[in-house]
Motif scaffolding. Structure first.
Motif: not given
Length: 312
Positions: A178-191
């Motif tokens: 539950y507390f192990t991180t991984r990379a996830v793509s998220t959108p923002s104004v800059s991309g």
């Protein structure tokens, strides 16, 4: 002495009559007359017999006294052994029922069901948003509203169930996941950008963005402009669900289901170990009980001889 029951009864009756100063009938046979002539000797013999009986009763219980003590000790050991068998068996059953089955097994099964539901809700949310876009282009306000409400309720359920699953964590590999991180793509104004996020935060963020996407107005849905810098947060959430559902969310949920499955396997191993220990201990206690009983056969024989001989 002669093993003549009738003669013994006749002698005993005449002796009782004489002792009570009774009168013997005149119709006595020859043998009865002889007995009457020897009344004093018969009474003396009865007194002697009574004295012998009283004397024997005074020390009869001391015969094979050590064997009786051994027998009493054996009885106590057998009762203690049986109590141990009952206690251990009951403890094992209570442990299996109240701890392993009622808590661990049910929790694991509920977690697996919830995680499976997350995968279904993720796929449904992506298709519902696609249908919202189509309904918006067609100007079907009622369908758009219905799909939006359905999608919002699904995401709300995901958020609630995700929080409930988190409360059921009690350490171990699942909580670590539950507390192990991984990379996830998220959108923002800059991309689009990769963000390190753990499963707990990802589940909350996905449910939040799903509700936000479901609330996208109809005019924004049918707007062909999908550039991140030009759209609202709601429309960016629609893009996030469509891009993330199959590429990020489904693998995340699959991994947590695998962790729950590992917990079930570990639970099965624990249950087998508890049952095996219970069986081994009970078998040893039964063998001990058998050994104590077998070694006491000689004592039982001696005590049986005392009981039979001294009560004749």
């Amino acid at each position: 002495v002669l093993n003549d029951i009738k003669a013994a009864q006749a002698l005993r009756h005449k002796a009782t009559v004489v002792e009570n100063e009774g009168i013997v009938d005149d119709g006595e046979d020859e043998e009865d007359k002889k007995i009457g002539e020897n009344v004093s000797s018969v009474s003396s013999e009865n007194d002697s017999r009574a004295n012998v009986i009283r004397f024997t009763q005074s020390w009869r219980n001391d015969i094979v006294g050590p064997e009786f003590g051994t027998l009493a000790s054996l009885q106590m050991r057998v009762q203690i052994t049986l109590l141990l068998i009952l206690t251990i068996t009951t403890s094992g059953f209570v442990l299996m029922d109240s701890v392993l089955f009622s808590e661990q097994a049910n929790v694991n099964l509920n977690l697996i069901d919830s995680a499976d539901l997350f995968r279904a809700l993720t796929v449904n949310s992506a298709f519902w948003l696609r249908s919202e876009v189509i309904a918006s282009y067609a100007g079907d306000v009622e369908t758009k509203k219905q799909l939006s409400e359905t999608n919002e309720e699904a995401m709300k359920k995901m958020r609630v169930d995700h929080a409930a699953n988190f409360k059921e964590l009690h350490g171990g590999p699942v909580e670590e996941f539950y507390f192990t991180t991984r990379a996830v793509s998220t959108p923002s104004v800059s991309g689009w950008k990769d963000e390190q996020i753990d499963f707990w935060s990802f589940g909350n963020d996905f449910a939040r963005r799903g509700r936000l996407a479901a609330a996208t107005p109809l005019d924004q849905m049918k707007d062909p402009n999908w550039l991140l810098r030009d759209v609202s947060a709601e429309k960016r959430s629609v893009m996030y669900i469509q891009e993330t559902a199959f590429r990020e969310a489904i693998p995340f949920f699959n991994d947590v289901v695998n962790k729950y499955d590992e917990n079930v396997v570990a639970f099965g191993d624990t249950a087998i170990m508890v049952v095996s220990i219970n069986v081994v201990i009970n078998a040893l206690l039964v063998l001990l009980l058998s050994y104590m009983t077998i070694t006491a056969i000689k004592v039982l024989t001696t005590v049986q001889f005392q009981v039979v001989a001294c009560r004749l």
